[in-house]
Scaffold this motif. Structure first.
Motif, PDB file in Angstrom:
ATOM      1  N   PHE A   9       2.976  -2.650  -3.637  1.00 31.76           N
ATOM      2  CA  PHE A   9       3.447  -3.221  -2.379  1.00 31.76           C
ATOM      3  C   PHE A   9       2.258  -3.808  -1.623  1.00 31.76           C
ATOM      4  O   PHE A   9       1.345  -3.077  -1.228  1.00 31.76           O
ATOM      5  N   VAL A  10       2.261  -5.130  -1.448  1.00 28.43           N
ATOM      6  CA  VAL A  10       1.177  -5.844  -0.760  1.00 28.43           C
ATOM      7  C   VAL A  10       1.781  -6.800   0.271  1.00 28.43           C
ATOM      8  O   VAL A  10       2.991  -6.985   0.327  1.00 28.43           O
ATOM      9  N   GLY A  11       0.934  -7.427   1.063  1.00 27.46           N
ATOM     10  CA  GLY A  11       1.401  -8.419   2.041  1.00 27.46           C
ATOM     11  C   GLY A  11       2.414  -7.844   2.998  1.00 27.46           C
ATOM     12  O   GLY A  11       2.231  -6.743   3.541  1.00 27.46           O
ATOM     13  N   ASP A  12       3.519  -8.554   3.212  1.00 28.20           N
ATOM     14  CA  ASP A  12       4.565  -8.120   4.144  1.00 28.20           C
ATOM     15  C   ASP A  12       5.235  -6.813   3.724  1.00 28.20           C
ATOM     16  O   ASP A  12       5.874  -6.149   4.543  1.00 28.20           O
ATOM     17  N   HIS A  13       5.119  -6.447   2.449  1.00 26.94           N
ATOM     18  CA  HIS A  13       5.767  -5.235   1.943  1.00 26.94           C
ATOM     19  C   HIS A  13       4.842  -4.022   1.996  1.00 26.94           C
ATOM     20  O   HIS A  13       5.301  -2.892   1.800  1.00 26.94           O
ATOM     21  N   GLY A  46      -7.025   0.799   1.292  1.00 25.52           N
ATOM     22  CA  GLY A  46      -5.921   1.224   2.125  1.00 25.52           C
ATOM     23  C   GLY A  46      -6.353   2.124   3.260  1.00 25.52           C
ATOM     24  O   GLY A  46      -7.532   2.414   3.432  1.00 25.52           O
ATOM     25  N   THR A  47      -5.374   2.577   3.995  1.00 29.77           N
ATOM     26  CA  THR A  47      -5.584   3.481   5.115  1.00 29.77           C
ATOM     27  C   THR A  47      -4.784   4.759   4.848  1.00 29.77           C
ATOM     28  O   THR A  47      -3.913   4.763   3.971  1.00 29.77           O
ATOM     29  N   PRO A  48      -5.036   5.827   5.591  1.00 29.65           N
ATOM     30  CA  PRO A  48      -4.341   7.096   5.326  1.00 29.65           C
ATOM     31  C   PRO A  48      -2.814   7.043   5.394  1.00 29.65           C
ATOM     32  O   PRO A  48      -2.157   7.938   4.876  1.00 29.65           O
ATOM     33  N   ASN A  49      -2.231   6.020   5.981  1.00 28.67           N
ATOM     34  CA  ASN A  49      -0.769   5.922   6.026  1.00 28.67           C
ATOM     35  C   ASN A  49      -0.197   5.155   4.829  1.00 28.67           C
ATOM     36  O   ASN A  49       1.015   5.002   4.709  1.00 28.67           O
ATOM     37  N   LEU A  50      -1.062   4.677   3.912  1.00 30.57           N
ATOM     38  CA  LEU A  50      -0.608   3.921   2.736  1.00 30.57           C
ATOM     39  C   LEU A  50      -0.708   4.763   1.463  1.00 30.57           C
ATOM     40  O   LEU A  50      -1.626   5.571   1.316  1.00 30.57           O
ATOM     41  N   ILE A  51       0.231   4.535   0.551  1.00 29.62           N
ATOM     42  CA  ILE A  51       0.255   5.264  -0.718  1.00 29.62           C
ATOM     43  C   ILE A  51      -0.774   4.656  -1.668  1.00 29.62           C
ATOM     44  O   ILE A  51      -0.703   3.473  -2.005  1.00 29.62           O
ATOM     45  N   GLU A  67       0.213   0.944  -2.727  1.00 29.16           N
ATOM     46  CA  GLU A  67       0.175  -0.041  -1.653  1.00 29.16           C
ATOM     47  C   GLU A  67      -1.274  -0.463  -1.458  1.00 29.16           C
ATOM     48  O   GLU A  67      -2.184   0.339  -1.615  1.00 29.16           O
ATOM     49  N   SER A  68      -1.473  -1.711  -1.119  1.00 30.13           N
ATOM     50  CA  SER A  68      -2.828  -2.202  -0.874  1.00 30.13           C
ATOM     51  C   SER A  68      -2.793  -3.190   0.282  1.00 30.13           C
ATOM     52  O   SER A  68      -1.976  -4.096   0.304  1.00 30.13           O
ATOM     53  N   ASN A  69      -3.714  -2.994   1.227  1.00 28.75           N
ATOM     54  CA  ASN A  69      -3.762  -3.913   2.357  1.00 28.75           C
ATOM     55  C   ASN A  69      -4.803  -5.018   2.164  1.00 28.75           C
ATOM     56  O   ASN A  69      -5.112  -5.743   3.092  1.00 28.75           O
ATOM     57  N   TYR A  70      -5.337  -5.145   0.946  1.00 32.42           N
ATOM     58  CA  TYR A  70      -6.189  -6.297   0.641  1.00 32.42           C
ATOM     59  C   TYR A  70      -5.368  -7.578   0.762  1.00 32.42           C
ATOM     60  O   TYR A  70      -4.147  -7.559   0.607  1.00 32.42           O
ATOM     61  N   ASP A  71      -6.007  -8.688   0.976  1.00 37.88           N
ATOM     62  CA  ASP A  71      -5.325  -9.979   1.064  1.00 37.88           C
ATOM     63  C   ASP A  71      -5.103 -10.526  -0.349  1.00 37.88           C
ATOM     64  O   ASP A  71      -5.797 -11.432  -0.788  1.00 37.88           O
TER      65      ASP A  71
END
Length: 142
Positions: A9-13, A46-51, A67-71
């Motif tokens: 799950f990346v981007g908007d997801h 990621g951050t502590p709220n992401l899997i 999940e990854s919050n990388y762009d």
């Protein structure tokens, strides 16, 4: 050697994986979250709220998630979908409605497709994308 579907799950997801998993396990029998590991504070990706890494089952089939919050320059594609063989008209109708609702989209309407446009899979067939970006093909077997 074993294989499993891995959903990232990346981007908007990004940040919606646990919500998606809980939705999926509510729809399929014999389904559960096996494990969820979250990122540590300051850990790359990621951050502590992401899997960071998770495992769940849908009707006994294993799936993995992250999940990854990388762009990232990619996300889910309908070219890869989860194919579900349904046992009854009620089951396929209910699953299709639930998966395609709340911001999902119908890509191939649920229908019998006798003759013209027959997909040839079974008595009834439909393809949709759910609100989390995952594509589902649903088929009522003969």
């Amino acid at each position: 050697m074993k294989t499993a579907t891995f959903l990232t799950f990346v981007g908007d997801h990004c940040g919606k994986a646990k919500e998606a998993i809980e939705f999926y396990i509510s729809l399929f029998p014999n389904s559960k979250i096996e494990s969820l590991t979250y990122y540590s504070n300051g850990e790359p990706g990621g951050t502590p709220n992401l899997i960071k890494y998770g495992v769940f089952t849908l009707n006994g089939a294993k799936y993995m998630v992250s999940e990854s919050n990388y762009d990232h320059k990619w996300t889910f594609s309908p070219a890869v979908s989860i194919f579900v063989s349904c046992n009854s008209e009620h089951q396929i109708d209910s699953l299709f409605q639930q998966l395609s609702s709340n911001g999902g989209q119908v890509m191939v309407p649920l229908d019998g497709y006798d003759g013209e446009g027959d997909y040839g899979f079974g008595k009834k067939y439909g393809w949709c994308e759910d609100q989390y970006g995952i594509s589902w093909q649903l088929n009522l077997e003969d």
